[in-house]
Design a protein around this motif. Sequence first.
Motif, PDB file in Angstrom:
ATOM      1  N   THR A 143       0.830  -1.213   0.000  1.00  0.00           N
ATOM      2  CA  THR A 143       0.000   0.000   0.000  1.00  0.00           C
ATOM      3  C   THR A 143       0.861   1.259   0.000  1.00  0.00           C
ATOM      4  OG1 THR A 143      -0.200  -0.121   2.426  1.00  0.00           O
ATOM      5  CG2 THR A 143      -1.967  -1.100   1.114  1.00  0.00           C
ATOM      6  N   GLU A 144       1.974   1.220   0.710  1.00  0.00           N
ATOM      7  CA  GLU A 144       2.854   2.390   0.713  1.00  0.00           C
ATOM      8  C   GLU A 144       3.402   2.661  -0.683  1.00  0.00           C
ATOM      9  OE1 GLU A 144       6.843   4.113   2.991  1.00  0.00           O
ATOM     10  OE2 GLU A 144       6.099   2.105   3.438  1.00  0.00           O
ATOM     11  N   ARG A 145       3.823   1.611  -1.356  1.00  0.00           N
ATOM     12  CA  ARG A 145       4.365   1.788  -2.697  1.00  0.00           C
ATOM     13  C   ARG A 145       3.288   2.240  -3.680  1.00  0.00           C
ATOM     14  NH1 ARG A 145       8.920  -1.940  -5.385  1.00  0.00           N
ATOM     15  NH2 ARG A 145       9.532  -1.765  -3.198  1.00  0.00           N
ATOM     16  N   ALA A 146       2.054   1.770  -3.469  1.00  0.00           N
ATOM     17  CA  ALA A 146       0.954   2.146  -4.359  1.00  0.00           C
ATOM     18  C   ALA A 146       0.389   3.521  -4.037  1.00  0.00           C
ATOM     19  CB  ALA A 146      -0.160   1.107  -4.264  1.00  0.00           C
ATOM     20  N   GLY A 147       0.786   4.097  -2.896  1.00  0.00           N
ATOM     21  CA  GLY A 147       0.238   5.387  -2.493  1.00  0.00           C
ATOM     22  C   GLY A 147      -1.209   5.302  -2.064  1.00  0.00           C
ATOM     23  N   ILE A 148      -1.560   4.166  -1.436  1.00  0.00           N
ATOM     24  CA  ILE A 148      -2.933   3.915  -0.995  1.00  0.00           C
ATOM     25  C   ILE A 148      -2.935   3.786   0.522  1.00  0.00           C
ATOM     26  CG2 ILE A 148      -4.833   2.242  -1.053  1.00  0.00           C
ATOM     27  CD1 ILE A 148      -3.878   1.502  -3.893  1.00  0.00           C
ATOM     28  N   ALA A 149      -3.910   4.369   1.169  1.00  0.00           N
ATOM     29  CA  ALA A 149      -4.012   4.262   2.621  1.00  0.00           C
ATOM     30  C   ALA A 149      -4.238   2.806   3.013  1.00  0.00           C
ATOM     31  CB  ALA A 149      -5.162   5.117   3.143  1.00  0.00           C
ATOM     32  N   PRO A 150      -3.556   2.310   4.037  1.00  0.00           N
ATOM     33  CA  PRO A 150      -3.724   0.917   4.445  1.00  0.00           C
ATOM     34  C   PRO A 150      -5.111   0.654   4.997  1.00  0.00           C
ATOM     35  CG  PRO A 150      -2.392   2.107   6.042  1.00  0.00           C
ATOM     36  CD  PRO A 150      -2.588   3.028   4.871  1.00  0.00           C
TER      37      PRO A 150
END
Length: 254
Positions: A143-150
């Motif tokens: 999620t961090e790499r995708a720029g998405i909130a966990p």
Amino acid sequence: MKDWSGVGEAYSASYSALCAGTFVAMREALGEPHGRSLVDVGAGDGTLAAMWTAEGWTVTACEPESTMRAVSRRRHPRIDPIDGTLPALPFADGAFDVAIANFVLSHVPSPRSAAAELRRVSRGAVVATTWTLSPSWFWAEITERAGIAPFGGPRLPDDEDFERTADGFGRMLQEAGLQRVEVTELDWTWSADPRALWRSVEGGVAGAGALYAGLDQVDRQRFRTAFDQVVDERSANSFLPLAHRAAVAVSAAR
């Protein structure tokens, strides 16, 4: 808490193998069966129940989720799982020599009430496990790499929650009334099949599956791209070596 409805097939194809990683530690803690009976509460797809049966235990599997029970019956037809939910199991006091709850107590609304129920139905030991390093660390990297909130699903209220450490798990079990609780930590590396991991995502398993289900098409593609990148970077011989750690707690017979 995470909704596990309908995930039996996807769970069986993925995380079932990981969760079975505690079996050897639990078996060593309990010793030889010597004709004893065991109830596996939250038995999932029946993998552990089948392993206990193969060791010579008289096993009852108890699982509240219907698709898990269906997979269990197909994969392990000699084990007929019973529909039962903590903290109100359909068994008499002291019905079994041992009660097992493998990665269950962190998925119930009241861990202490659930642990007390395990104590009620066992005339001997209770064995329970919980993650102290769960699979969520891997998905947090995605999620961090995708720029998405966990995934930020509902959590236990403060008066029901417990510290996710070996000591915290042991204290919670003692507060539930279990006696002479001994807790050890088990570290192992799971060689995960990336295809099975992705099936768990699409199948709605655990926090990553719940997160993915709520994403729009653009964010789903970002999530998949990040997943593929991490898999490419971390894989060895087509498998992902993923480190995990669990607390294994054993309470003495009452």
